[in-house]
Design a protein around this motif. Sequence first.
Motif, short mmCIF file in Angstrom:
data_model
loop_
_atom_site.label_atom_id
_atom_site.label_comp_id
_atom_site.label_asym_id
_atom_site.label_seq_id
_atom_site.Cartn_x
_atom_site.Cartn_y
_atom_site.Cartn_z
N PRO A 1 -10.41 -48.72 52.37
CA PRO A 1 -10.79 -48.83 53.83
C PRO A 1 -10.54 -48.00 54.85
O PRO A 1 -11.79 -47.57 55.93
N ILE A 2 -9.59 -47.46 54.87
CA ILE A 2 -9.26 -46.27 55.29
C ILE A 2 -9.91 -45.78 55.48
O ILE A 2 -10.24 -44.47 56.15
N ARG A 3 -10.09 -44.90 54.30
CA ARG A 3 -11.23 -43.78 54.01
C ARG A 3 -12.99 -44.05 54.22
O ARG A 3 -13.18 -42.79 54.87
N VAL A 4 -12.99 -45.26 54.46
CA VAL A 4 -14.49 -45.70 55.63
C VAL A 4 -13.86 -45.61 56.35
O VAL A 4 -15.42 -44.65 57.19
N MET A 5 -13.30 -45.63 56.82
CA MET A 5 -12.67 -45.98 58.75
C MET A 5 -12.65 -44.39 58.76
O MET A 5 -13.31 -44.39 59.72
N GLY B 1 -15.46 -42.22 62.19
CA GLY B 1 -14.87 -42.08 63.38
C GLY B 1 -13.85 -42.72 63.98
O GLY B 1 -13.96 -42.44 64.95
N ILE B 2 -12.78 -43.49 63.49
CA ILE B 2 -11.92 -44.21 63.84
C ILE B 2 -11.02 -43.23 63.78
O ILE B 2 -10.54 -42.53 62.94
N GLN B 3 -10.23 -42.83 64.48
CA GLN B 3 -9.44 -41.93 65.87
C GLN B 3 -8.07 -42.77 66.00
O GLN B 3 -7.03 -41.95 65.64
N THR B 4 -8.13 -44.22 65.95
CA THR B 4 -6.79 -45.75 65.76
C THR B 4 -7.11 -46.48 65.53
O THR B 4 -7.91 -47.04 64.95
N THR C 1 0.48 -52.79 53.92
CA THR C 1 1.31 -51.16 55.45
C THR C 1 1.54 -50.18 55.12
O THR C 1 0.92 -48.70 55.20
N VAL C 2 2.28 -50.31 54.58
CA VAL C 2 2.58 -48.40 53.85
C VAL C 2 2.11 -47.17 54.02
O VAL C 2 1.06 -46.36 54.08
N PRO C 3 0.93 -48.49 52.41
CA PRO C 3 -0.12 -47.18 51.75
C PRO C 3 -1.21 -46.97 53.02
O PRO C 3 -1.63 -45.84 53.08
N GLU C 4 -1.87 -48.36 53.53
CA GLU C 4 -3.03 -47.20 54.50
C GLU C 4 -2.26 -46.82 55.85
O GLU C 4 -3.24 -45.94 56.37
N VAL C 5 -1.33 -46.74 56.42
CA VAL C 5 -0.88 -45.80 57.32
C VAL C 5 -0.94 -44.43 56.63
O VAL C 5 -0.79 -43.23 56.82
N ILE C 6 -0.26 -43.97 55.32
CA ILE C 6 -0.22 -42.74 54.87
C ILE C 6 -1.13 -42.20 54.17
O ILE C 6 -1.24 -41.32 55.22
N VAL C 7 -2.09 -43.17 54.30
CA VAL C 7 -3.69 -42.20 54.20
C VAL C 7 -4.46 -42.39 55.64
O VAL C 7 -4.25 -41.14 56.19
N ALA C 8 -4.41 -43.21 56.31
CA ALA C 8 -4.34 -42.75 57.47
C ALA C 8 -3.37 -41.80 58.33
O ALA C 8 -4.52 -40.55 59.31
N CYS C 9 -2.75 -41.66 58.04
CA CYS C 9 -2.17 -40.23 58.59
C CYS C 9 -2.52 -38.94 58.13
O CYS C 9 -2.85 -37.58 59.15
N HIS C 10 -2.84 -39.36 56.71
CA HIS C 10 -3.51 -38.83 55.86
C HIS C 10 -5.00 -37.67 56.13
O HIS C 10 -5.00 -36.77 55.88
N CYS C 11 -5.13 -38.39 57.27
CA CYS C 11 -7.14 -38.41 57.46
C CYS C 11 -7.10 -38.19 59.19
O CYS C 11 -7.72 -38.08 60.15
N GLY C 12 -5.69 -37.85 59.40
CA GLY C 12 -5.49 -37.74 61.11
C GLY C 12 -5.76 -39.08 61.75
O GLY C 12 -5.93 -38.38 63.59
N ILE C 13 -5.81 -40.16 61.27
CA ILE C 13 -5.53 -41.41 62.31
C ILE C 13 -4.49 -41.28 63.02
O ILE C 13 -3.20 -42.11 62.35
N LYS C 14 -4.58 -42.04 64.67
CA LYS C 14 -3.42 -42.69 65.49
C LYS C 14 -3.23 -44.03 65.34
O LYS C 14 -3.43 -44.69 64.76
N VAL C 15 -2.14 -44.54 64.20
CA VAL C 15 -1.34 -44.93 63.60
C VAL C 15 -0.77 -46.29 65.08
O VAL C 15 0.46 -45.71 64.86
N PHE C 16 -0.71 -47.83 65.05
CA PHE C 16 0.41 -48.36 65.47
C PHE C 16 0.27 -49.55 65.06
O PHE C 16 -0.27 -50.49 64.70
#
Length: 254
Positions: free
Chosen positions: A79-83, A87-90, A195-210
């Motif tokens: 799902p993070i790849r889909v995001m 165009g998801i940024q955050t 959480t951790v796996p999704e956050v790692i992939v989000a960071c790899h995609c340049g997506i800001k995480v909270f």
Amino acid sequence: MTTSPKTAIILGTGLGQLASEITDTCEFPYKDIPNFPVSTVEGHAGKLIFGKLGGKDIMAMEGRFHFYEGYNMKEVTFPIRVMYELGIQTLFVSNASGGMNPKFKIGDLMIIDDHINLFPEHPLRGKNFPTGPRFPDMHEAYNLQLRNLADTIAREKGIRVVHGTYVGVQGPTFETPHEYRMYHLLGGDAVGMSTVPEVIVACHCGIKVFGLSVITDLGGFDAPVEVSHEEVQEAANAAQPKMTEIMREMISRS
């Protein structure tokens, strides 16, 4: 319906109430989305929602996928790849977790400052996706500006928040008393199975995480405490209004 969300939310165990705050919704069950896994855990509704929250277009996952359900890390983080492609940024992530910090109380909201990855499989293992570098930097996996904004909103609204490091483990067993103590000695303040796996992939995609953890149980102290999934859900449900208020206001201001 026309929507162009730049913000996505992942709602963890027992934290689906935020979804009811979303207006102008269009919902898609995971089972109807090509290549999406299906959530098998009680407390995870299993649908993708598009709509508005805090006056902004958003995308929300009501229910997530876990490594312990038998999915591999590519499936858990799909799902993070889909995001990213949408165009998801955050990304806002939430979870229910066990607290190991003696200063914490059940029902506390923990702003995640950092994490410790103890999963047996890494979500970036294999051929590198072109969304990011082969060796992504993780010095600020959880965006400092967003963390500061959450602190400001919590002070304004009189909501108690704590800060800490989240330890991501495989599960599905809850921790033994000595596992709690070990994770705390490693530098962890809360432990959970997501959480951790999704956050790692989000960071790899340049997506800001909270990230925000609801402390639903406590462990590693002198007296061992029995934990059940039902109790975790109950504690998460009780903390939902505070989490919803913070996240709604953050999305409105960011």
